[in-house]
Write an enzyme that holds these catalytic residues in place. Structure first.
Site, PDB file in Angstrom:
ATOM      1  N   PRO A 310       0.823  -1.224   0.000  1.00  0.00           N
ATOM      2  CA  PRO A 310       0.000   0.000   0.000  1.00  0.00           C
ATOM      3  C   PRO A 310       0.850   1.264   0.000  1.00  0.00           C
ATOM      4  O   PRO A 310       1.990   1.284   0.468  1.00  0.00           O
ATOM      5  CB  PRO A 310      -0.814  -0.143   1.292  1.00  0.00           C
ATOM      6  CG  PRO A 310      -0.941  -1.617   1.488  1.00  0.00           C
ATOM      7  CD  PRO A 310       0.380  -2.179   1.030  1.00  0.00           C
ATOM      8  N   ARG A 311       0.276   2.320  -0.503  1.00  0.00           N
ATOM      9  CA  ARG A 311       1.032   3.540  -0.771  1.00  0.00           C
ATOM     10  C   ARG A 311       1.673   4.152   0.475  1.00  0.00           C
ATOM     11  O   ARG A 311       2.770   4.706   0.401  1.00  0.00           O
ATOM     12  CB  ARG A 311       0.119   4.566  -1.456  1.00  0.00           C
ATOM     13  CG  ARG A 311      -0.201   4.171  -2.887  1.00  0.00           C
ATOM     14  CD  ARG A 311      -1.207   5.107  -3.514  1.00  0.00           C
ATOM     15  NE  ARG A 311      -1.373   4.795  -4.930  1.00  0.00           N
ATOM     16  CZ  ARG A 311      -2.229   5.415  -5.726  1.00  0.00           C
ATOM     17  NH1 ARG A 311      -3.003   6.367  -5.240  1.00  0.00           N
ATOM     18  NH2 ARG A 311      -2.321   5.081  -7.000  1.00  0.00           N
TER      19      ARG A 311
END
Length: 600
Positions: A310-311
């Site tokens: 995830p970012r």
């Protein structure tokens, strides 16, 4: 029609914002048989949605037949660190496939598998290849399709208009007051229901992927009208923006580069992401380079590459590498696809990225790596809405798209933004139209309210000082970038509040010259009020959450705190002041909770 100094119109449903959410809402409201108006800050078709690159997340199962809405729901909730509104995450995962197929029926031209199905690519945090895409220009194709369909339905569009206030009759929203950016003419649009679809707030920061429209106007309109905001501390800094040359720093580098095989490396050539795999993802993420490479060639096995975490995880890892002295020459890290994919593949799959780097940085991404680093990108939180109807706490007011919070929780997965626009844009249009149909009386606003809006809008021409609005905005960004950026501390957040208070005191000193016709200084001055309001909301929410979770990282509270695990920070305005409160997340049904707890 024109009544005195106000150009006045009336609709059943008014949408503020001409991006993906606004257009999809307009299409749906029109289908319900009501009168629809759409007002947008720029020209129709120029909204920030066109800058979305990677794709639309939807569990179509065209590349991985094992994919389904349950896995998509689980990925979304895990990515959001379980702060999400579970019902929004459920509706989003269930309805996204049909919204993509609907877009295809309306003429969107997607990339295809060899069998002629919509092709889907890998993206961070998604278990399977899930993003329907058009090269790396998906947002442009999506907006083109929605715009053509909306125009064909005969929707009334008011272009290049800025809304400065929502109009109210008692507690109920009954329309909007604004002005035409070209002439300065005041415009009043009365409506039984109003939908906010105004996008994000990225222009608060110095380095951002956001376009000029993203100044938080809709968020300010909502909080001033009495709506609640949620998860405002959870702002997303996309891990890969351009870092060189300085003139284009922050410009987005799509996650599709990593989805198509690109890898992140530090100055030593090391694939450093293996050092930063969080416990939450260890069971499903490759822990060595050879295993990660096998993932790219055979995606049926059980583990994924850490470059597609995830970012928030990737952005923090890049930040740590740079701070440790292992960054690239210009303060980022290297993103390499040249050694991973042949030139024709890169040109076919990532044409915009090729031209972007070639023209802006003089870098040929088919032959050499890119330099990238975190850039302000997306508001995970926003206006709190009802999951099914998108209604806010204010009667007559609805919200959809990036301006609305709840779906993404602590952090948004790439690709979920575009499907969010489609799913909840449609729902906003549907339920706003139903609300409008339930009312028999036409909306009204007294003259004194309109006159007060007009006086407020003209204040920059009567400023008592010599503050330049553009220099003022630059100062605000210089405050937000280091003090309320990717890494935060209580001392810095308190300092930011002090500075924001000083800016608020200086606001009446902002003065613009000239008249109301074609006056960019006036536009910038009016946006400052929105940006100061939203900056304070973000900062106060960040102070309230004394832990690190999702897109919110506190250096003085580096770990996640169980006391905040099931708590949202809610922001609202009371008696003219921004206040915060901790409120429990909505309890999830047991069958959905079991889905999240499953391994894999």
């Amino acid at each position: 029609m024109v009544q005195g100094q106000y150009e006045t119109y009336e609709h059943d449903v008014l949408i503020i914002g001409g991006g993906g959410a606004g257009l999809r809402a307009a299409i749906e409201a029109k289908a319900q048989g009501v009168s629809v108006g759409l007002i947008c800050k720029s020209l129709l078709g120029k909204a920030h949605t066109v800058m979305a690159e990677g794709g639309i997340a939807a569990a179509l199962g065209n590349v991985n037949p094992e994919d389904n809405w349950q896995v998509h729901f689980r990925d979304t909730m895990r990515g959001g660190k379980l702060l999400n509104n579970w019902r929004m995450a459920q509706l989003h995962a269930q309805e996204a496939p049909e919204r993509v197929l609907e877009l295809e029926r309306w003429g969107a031209v997607f990339d295809r598998t060899k069998d002629g199905l919509i092709l889907q690519r890998d993206f961070g945090g998604h278990r399977y290849a899930r993003l329907a895409h058009v090269g790396d220009r998906t947002g442009l194709e999506m907006l083109r399709t929605l715009q053509q369909h909306a125009v064909a339905q005969g929707i009334e569009v008011y272009m290049e208009c800025t809304v400065t206030r929502l109009l109210k009759d008692g507690d109920r929203v009954v329309g909007a007051f604004g002005y035409r950016r070209s002439t300065g003419q005041f415009i009043v649009v009365m409506a039984k229901a109003v939908i906010l679809a105004t996008g994000g707030i990225g222009k608060l920061w110095k380095f951002t992927s956001n376009s000029w429209e993203c100044t938080g106007n809709g968020t300010m309109l909502a909080v001033d009208a009495g709506a609640d905001l949620i998860d405002m501390e959870s702002y997303q800094f996309h891990p890969t923006g351009m870092v060189w040359p300085p003139s284009v720093r922050g410009t987005l580098v799509t996650e599709g580069v990593r989805g198509d095989g690109g890898t992140l490396r530090n100055s030593s050539g090391e694939r450093f992401m293996f050092r930063y795999i969080p416990e939450f993802f260890k069971a499903e993420t490759a822990d060595n380079e050879a295993e990660a490479d096998r993932w790219y060639t055979d995606k049926k096995h059980n583990r994924r590459t850490p470059d597609l975490l995830p970012r928030d995880e990737v952005a923090r890892a890049i930040n740590s590498e740079v701070k440790a002295g292992r960054g690239s020459p210009h303060g980022g890290v290297f993103l390499d696809i040249a050694s991973r994919r042949p030139a024709d593949y890169i040109m076919r799959r990532l044409p915009s990225m090729y031209h972007q780097f070639k023209e802006l940085a003089g870098v040929d991404i088919t032959k050499e790596p890119m330099e990238v680093g975190p850039t302000a990108h997306y508001m995970n939180g926003g206006i709190r809405v009802d999951a099914d109807s998108t209604a806010t706490a204010v009667p007559g007011l609805f919200a959809a798209g990036e301006v609305a919070g709840g779906l993404h929780g602590g952090n948004r997965l790439g690709g979920n933004a575009l499907s969010d626009l489609l799913v909840f844009g449609r729902r906003a249009g549907q339920y706003a139209a139903l609300y409008a149909k339930s009312l028999s009386n036409s909306p009204t606003a007294d003259t004194s309210q309109l006159d007060a809006c007009a006086r407020e809008t003209l204040m920059p021409f009567e400023g008592k000082g010599a503050e330049n609005p553009h220099a003022f905005h630059a100062e605000l960004q210089e405050t937000m970038q280091p003090l309320v950026g990717i890494i935060r501390t209580e001392t810095e957040l308190q300092e930011a509040l002090v500075q924001l208070g000083q800016y608020r005191q200086r606001l009446p000193q902002v003065r613009v010259e000239g008249g109301r016709t074609y006056n960019p200084g006036w536009h910038a001055a009016l946006d400052l009020n929105a940006m100061l309001t939203v900056a304070e909301c973000v900062t106060r929410a960040a102070l309230e959450r004394k832990e690190s979770r999702g897109g919110h990282t506190r250096d003085d509270y580096p770990a996640a705190d169980p006391r905040f695990a099931s708590v949202n920070v809610v922001v609202r305005k009371r008696y003219g002041a921004i206040v915060t409160a901790l409120e429990p997340t909505i309890e999830m049904p047991e069958d959905l909770r079991q889905l999240i707890e499953e391994k894999g």
